[in-house]
Scaffold this motif. Structure first.
Motif, PDB file in Angstrom:
ATOM      1  N   ALA A 147      -4.977  -4.986  -4.183  1.00 40.44           N
ATOM      2  CA  ALA A 147      -5.804  -4.889  -2.972  1.00 40.44           C
ATOM      3  C   ALA A 147      -5.071  -5.555  -1.818  1.00 40.44           C
ATOM      4  O   ALA A 147      -4.376  -6.559  -1.997  1.00 40.44           O
ATOM      5  CB  ALA A 147      -7.167  -5.553  -3.179  1.00 40.44           C
ATOM      6  N   THR A 148      -5.224  -4.980  -0.629  1.00 44.02           N
ATOM      7  CA  THR A 148      -4.706  -5.616   0.577  1.00 44.02           C
ATOM      8  C   THR A 148      -5.757  -6.595   1.091  1.00 44.02           C
ATOM      9  O   THR A 148      -6.945  -6.465   0.793  1.00 44.02           O
ATOM     10  CB  THR A 148      -4.390  -4.577   1.665  1.00 44.02           C
ATOM     11  OG1 THR A 148      -5.559  -3.801   1.921  1.00 44.02           O
ATOM     12  CG2 THR A 148      -3.241  -3.658   1.230  1.00 44.02           C
TER      13      THR A 148
ATOM     14  N   TYR B 226      -9.928  -7.728  -2.418  1.00 43.59           N
ATOM     15  CA  TYR B 226      -8.924  -8.795  -2.346  1.00 43.59           C
ATOM     16  C   TYR B 226      -9.576 -10.131  -2.696  1.00 43.59           C
ATOM     17  O   TYR B 226      -9.020 -10.922  -3.464  1.00 43.59           O
ATOM     18  CB  TYR B 226      -8.308  -8.853  -0.948  1.00 43.59           C
ATOM     19  CG  TYR B 226      -7.211  -9.887  -0.786  1.00 43.59           C
ATOM     20  CD1 TYR B 226      -5.878  -9.538  -0.968  1.00 43.59           C
ATOM     21  CD2 TYR B 226      -7.511 -11.210  -0.459  1.00 43.59           C
ATOM     22  CE1 TYR B 226      -4.872 -10.491  -0.833  1.00 43.59           C
ATOM     23  CE2 TYR B 226      -6.512 -12.164  -0.320  1.00 43.59           C
ATOM     24  CZ  TYR B 226      -5.196 -11.795  -0.501  1.00 43.59           C
ATOM     25  OH  TYR B 226      -4.199 -12.726  -0.377  1.00 43.59           O
ATOM     26  N   GLU B 227     -10.749 -10.365  -2.148  1.00 39.93           N
ATOM     27  CA  GLU B 227     -11.467 -11.609  -2.421  1.00 39.93           C
ATOM     28  C   GLU B 227     -11.820 -11.729  -3.900  1.00 39.93           C
ATOM     29  O   GLU B 227     -11.704 -12.812  -4.486  1.00 39.93           O
ATOM     30  CB  GLU B 227     -12.722 -11.683  -1.552  1.00 39.93           C
ATOM     31  CG  GLU B 227     -12.409 -11.839  -0.075  1.00 39.93           C
ATOM     32  CD  GLU B 227     -13.637 -11.724   0.829  1.00 39.93           C
ATOM     33  OE1 GLU B 227     -14.770 -11.861   0.323  1.00 39.93           O
ATOM     34  OE2 GLU B 227     -13.446 -11.500   2.034  1.00 39.93           O
ATOM     35  N   SER B 228     -12.224 -10.624  -4.522  1.00 39.71           N
ATOM     36  CA  SER B 228     -12.575 -10.629  -5.939  1.00 39.71           C
ATOM     37  C   SER B 228     -11.351 -10.945  -6.805  1.00 39.71           C
ATOM     38  O   SER B 228     -11.408 -11.793  -7.703  1.00 39.71           O
ATOM     39  CB  SER B 228     -13.173  -9.276  -6.339  1.00 39.71           C
ATOM     40  OG  SER B 228     -13.429  -9.234  -7.730  1.00 39.71           O
TER      41      SER B 228
ATOM     42  N   ALA C 203      -8.851  -1.492 -11.615  1.00 38.79           N
ATOM     43  CA  ALA C 203     -10.149  -2.006 -11.176  1.00 38.79           C
ATOM     44  C   ALA C 203      -9.932  -2.848  -9.934  1.00 38.79           C
ATOM     45  O   ALA C 203      -8.813  -3.247  -9.626  1.00 38.79           O
ATOM     46  CB  ALA C 203     -10.802  -2.836 -12.273  1.00 38.79           C
ATOM     47  N   SER C 204     -11.005  -3.102  -9.222  1.00 36.89           N
ATOM     48  CA  SER C 204     -10.940  -3.919  -8.016  1.00 36.89           C
ATOM     49  C   SER C 204     -11.895  -5.103  -8.054  1.00 36.89           C
ATOM     50  O   SER C 204     -11.716  -6.055  -7.319  1.00 36.89           O
ATOM     51  CB  SER C 204     -11.271  -3.064  -6.788  1.00 36.89           C
ATOM     52  OG  SER C 204     -10.319  -2.048  -6.632  1.00 36.89           O
ATOM     53  N   PHE C 205     -12.907  -5.027  -8.886  1.00 31.04           N
ATOM     54  CA  PHE C 205     -13.935  -6.066  -8.901  1.00 31.04           C
ATOM     55  C   PHE C 205     -14.160  -6.574 -10.318  1.00 31.04           C
ATOM     56  O   PHE C 205     -14.442  -5.796 -11.219  1.00 31.04           O
ATOM     57  CB  PHE C 205     -15.245  -5.542  -8.313  1.00 31.04           C
ATOM     58  CG  PHE C 205     -15.103  -5.114  -6.880  1.00 31.04           C
ATOM     59  CD1 PHE C 205     -15.160  -6.055  -5.862  1.00 31.04           C
ATOM     60  CD2 PHE C 205     -14.885  -3.795  -6.554  1.00 31.04           C
ATOM     61  CE1 PHE C 205     -15.005  -5.680  -4.544  1.00 31.04           C
ATOM     62  CE2 PHE C 205     -14.728  -3.398  -5.227  1.00 31.04           C
ATOM     63  CZ  PHE C 205     -14.791  -4.346  -4.227  1.00 31.04           C
TER      64      PHE C 205
END
Length: 167
Positions: free
Chosen positions: A63-64, A76-78, A128-130
């Protein structure tokens, strides 16, 4: 308009390993774009063919820091939270103190690129992202994958010398 085929993963288990790094690159406008990328592994004990097996499922993360609209990117935060605040089996030295995690919106993708010798490298991966930390008491380890696909055509299998195998 065609609808997108189903492609989803649900993974719940113990965070086994964390291999994440931050970096940056210059985007098309010449500005620095910060990102976080790498992999984590989630340990899942799951019954396969009536036998309980321990699986270490690798998950690719990327993620950016900011979205295209220049707002903070929640993905990104996750991922950053996993890197800085979650405890893996490897870091804890055992499963007891490692965090339990859940991924509800992963997907299987095909990673393809040409290597330095010009050969095509192609393999499936889970993205995945989260990632959510859950209580130990809530954790019910499992990994499920739902995909929908269409086979455009099929042909007889051939060996390395292009001779049909009969399959």
């Amino acid at each position: 308009m065609l609808r997108q085929a189903e492609n989803s993963c649900y993974i719940e288990g113990i965070l086994s390993e964390v291999d994440l790094d931050t970096g940056s690159f210059d985007n098309d406008e010449g500005n620095k774009t910060e990102y976080i990328k790498g992999t984590i592994k989630i340990k899942v004990a799951q019954e396969i063919n009536n036998e309980l097996k321990d699986l270490d499922i690798p998950i690719s993360l990327y993620a950016t820091k900011y979205t295209k609209k220049n707002t903070p990117n929640p993905a990104y935060e996750s991922i950053s939270n996993v890197m800085n605040n979650f405890t893996s089996i490897a870091a804890a030295g055992g499963e007891e103190d490692a965090d339990r995690v859940r991924i509800t919106r992963g997907e299987i993708t095909q990673n393809e690129y040409y290597n330095q010798n010009g050969g095509l490298v192609s393999f499936p991966r889970i993205r995945a992202s989260f990632i959510t930390k859950i209580k130990k008491s809530e954790c019910k380890p499992k990994a499920t994958f739902n995909t929908e696909m269409c086979v455009l055509s099929k042909d007889y299998e051939t060996d390395n010398e292009d001779v049909e195998t009969g399959r």
